[in-house]
Scaffold this motif. Structure first.
Motif, PDB file in Angstrom:
ATOM      1  N   LEU A  39       0.810  -1.224   0.000  1.00 25.39           N
ATOM      2  CA  LEU A  39       0.000   0.000   0.000  1.00 25.39           C
ATOM      3  C   LEU A  39       0.841   1.271   0.000  1.00 25.39           C
ATOM      4  N   SER A  40       2.151   1.139  -0.156  1.00 22.91           N
ATOM      5  CA  SER A  40       3.022   2.316  -0.226  1.00 22.91           C
ATOM      6  C   SER A  40       3.125   2.802  -1.667  1.00 22.91           C
ATOM      7  N   GLY A  41       3.766   3.968  -1.836  1.00 23.60           N
ATOM      8  CA  GLY A  41       3.993   4.511  -3.173  1.00 23.60           C
ATOM      9  C   GLY A  41       2.772   5.116  -3.814  1.00 23.60           C
ATOM     10  N   GLN A  42       1.822   5.608  -3.028  1.00 21.82           N
ATOM     11  CA  GLN A  42       0.600   6.173  -3.592  1.00 21.82           C
ATOM     12  C   GLN A  42       0.701   7.684  -3.726  1.00 21.82           C
ATOM     13  N   ASP A  43      -0.130   8.213  -4.611  1.00 18.46           N
ATOM     14  CA  ASP A  43      -0.181   9.657  -4.832  1.00 18.46           C
ATOM     15  C   ASP A  43      -1.105  10.285  -3.796  1.00 18.46           C
TER      16      ASP A  43
END
Length: 608
Positions: A39-43
């Motif tokens: 769930l990391s790396g989101q805008d």
């Protein structure tokens, strides 16, 4: 360079002020994925607030809050009692309060929704100005939330609390720097087109500023000390720093007001002195523009320094846990790098200012030792800059390093004093204060002496040590009246610096006092005062260095020439008349004081 590169690569200053969720995403920006955390790396550009799933039952363990946190676009303004309310809030406001991998349409259908969504009922909350947290407004939830947040902030080390204060007050710091720049322009114009009325106005404003800032500092200290809601370590540190500022400001006020009272009868002398300096500056094209370039260089360096400092404070490695969440682990030894970085701030800033002093001194020397006063040399400033970078960089490096060496013990003494404040050791604290004041005096004397060294270097073209020896020889042989004129002019320039710092700090007190929550704002205020002082030094050094350089050139001129046809003086007639008149004034005062010592009013005669 190693520290800078490491800080830029390993640091993430946004985490300190913007906040981040449990999955390694910094709220309010686009993120890069972390290995092992799906769930990391989101805008998160439009999701600026941190929301805790169980905000009414937070607990803290090892500086970590035991609750899943999310980045949301808005905080719930009303209480949400069911999953249907969560679903309706997400659709109407575009703010999802459940874990990212749960679709809005599945809020009421997924059997695990109770685990992936916040604990019901969700209390109404508002965005907090610091750290962008959604703070619950229900009294019981707010009390629990505030106690956990207070414990978290109190257990942070001083370094990170100061960094958070700088980041949250960055707009105020920038605004105060612009205010200091405006005050610098006002003082420069005052000195350039000086008149008797302007001198009276400047002195009156300095007196008002000193008294007012001291009074406000003592009032703020009393207000903070008697505030029953003072619980945070940042607020307690504010009280300690305010007491130190108030004492220091009061001592400076008493000393400067005493000096102004003693020297008040020399105002017309001041006007004549600065009119001569103004004419000398007018003969050197673009000399008044020199501080602008120095100021721009200092601004670029300060921005770079603050960026590296913030990166150092957030340097750490992101590690994914077995639950798919992300933890940031700080790197040991960062505080030692920060101290090294602080020494670099002092040394580099002093080096930049020393380069300006050397440039001004070289231009003044070139114009002074020019036989044809009606035809000044072309481009003296550019010529001085080229000579500086080709031959005399080592001289300014040594001069700025000596000032840095004196400032390091002052920092150590302040650290020891803060330790001893917790103990009953009045004698040791008094000794430390005396040592600190002595170091401050030594720094002022060294800064004044360095200016003469730079001028001697510009005259003779010698290195730092040789120029220092020659400067001592010249100053020892010059008359006491000449030294008095130079010191008196420097004191007036110093009052201009006090004017800039006083009113900038006053503006900072008013601005920061409205944002007390969780902010270590007294340290950013100290940083603003230091920047204002450096800016005032940058702009007013044109008059200060010109004044010192002219009178040192005059002393060298009187020493090497005799006014004959074979060895005529380089000094122009107006400066020579001014020095003679000041000498006559001093001699007349001596005779009058001798006459007052005689009870009969007759002149004292030597004994036969």
């Amino acid at each position: 360079m190693f520290i800078t590169g490491y800080a830029v690569v390993a640091g993430a200053a946004e985490r300190l002020v913007l906040g981040y969720d449990s999955f390694g995403n910094v709220c309010g920006r686009k993120n890069t994925p972390v290995k092992g955390a799906p769930l990391s790396g989101q805008d998160m550009t439009n999701k600026k607030y941190v929301f805790f799933l169980n905000s009414c039952s937070l607990e803290m363990q090892s500086l970590k809050i035991s609750s899943v946190s999310l980045c949301v676009s808005s905080c719930p303004q009303e209480q949400l009692n069911s999953l249907e309310d969560l679903q309706s809030f997400a659709r109407n406001n575009g703010s999802c309060l459940c874990v990212y991998n749960l679709n809005i349409s599945s809020y009421t259908l997924n059997p695990k929704a109770a685990e992936l969504c916040p604990t019901l009922p969700v209390p109404p909350s508002k965005s907090f100005p610091l750290f962008n947290r959604c703070v619950p407004q229900h009294p019981e939830c707010y009390s629990k939330y505030a106690s956990v947040l207070i414990s978290m902030v109190n257990e942070m080390d001083v370094f990170h609390r100061i960094l958070s204060g700088i980041l949250t007050g960055r707009d105020t710091v920038i605004g105060l720097s612009v205010l200091a720049l405006a005050f610098c322009f006002i003082v420069v114009l005052t000195f350039r087109f000086i008149r008797t009325l302007l001198v009276h106005t400047l002195i009156a404003l300095v007196v008002f500023g000193l008294l007012f800032v001291s009074g406000v500092l003592w009032w703020l200290y009393y207000d903070y000390r008697n505030d029953p809601s003072t619980e945070l370590e940042t607020e307690k540190e504010n009280v300690k720093f305010l007491l130190g500022y108030a004492i220091f400001s009061t001592v400076v006020t008493v000393v400067l007001l005493s000096l102004i009272l003693v020297l008040r009868k020399r105002l017309q002398f001041i006007v004549q002195l600065f009119q001569i300096v103004g004419k000398i500056i007018s003969r050197i094209p673009f000399l008044l523009f020199q501080p602008l370039w120095t100021f721009l260089i200092l601004i670029v360096f300060w921005m770079f320094w603050v960026a590296v400092l913030l990166s150092l404070g957030t340097a750490g490695t992101a590690q994914a846990t077995s639950e798919g969440q992300v933890e940031y682990r700080a790197v040991s030894g960062i505080c030692y790098m920060a101290w090294y970085h602080f020494v670099g701030l002092i040394w580099t800033s002093e080096f930049i200012l020393a380069c300006q002093q050397m440039t001004i001194a070289g231009a003044v020397v070139t114009c002074y030792f020019n036989r044809n006063k009606n035809s000044p040399p072309r481009h003296p400033v550019l010529s001085s800059i080229s000579v500086l970078f080709c031959y005399h960089l080592g001289t300014v490096v040594k001069g700025s390093f000596l000032i840095t060496i004196l400032r390091i013990p002052r920092t150590v003494l302040l650290y020891l004093y803060n330790i001893l404040k917790q103990k009953e050791s009045a004698c040791a604290k008094c000794l430390l204060k005396c040592c600190f004041c002595w170091l401050c005096c030594q720094e002022g004397c060294l800064r004044y002496f360095n200016q003469h060294v730079y001028t001697t270097t510009a005259i003779n073209g010698t290195n730092f040590c040789t120029s220092a020896k020659d400067a001592v020889f010249i100053l020892a042989k010059s008359s006491a009246e000449l030294a008095f004129i130079s010191c008196f002019g420097d004191f007036i320039v110093f009052l201009g610096k006090v004017f800039v710092v006083c009113f900038t700090v006053f503006g900072g007190l008013m601005a920061f006092n409205y944002h007390r929550e969780l902010q270590a704002w007294v340290v950013p205020l100290l940083l603003v005062g230091y920047f204002a002082y450096l800016m005032s030094c940058s702009f007013l050094s044109v008059f200060e260095v010109t004044l010192d350089a002219v009178f040192l050139c005059f002393a060298v001129d009187m020493e090497t020439n005799d006014g004959s046809a074979e060895k005529p003086y380089f000094v122009d007639q107006e400066l020579l008349v001014f020095v003679n008149e000041s000498n006559n004034l001093t001699e007349g005062q001596k005779h009058r004081s001798m006459g007052q010592d005689n009870e009969d009013g007759t002149e004292l005669q030597p004994m036969v």
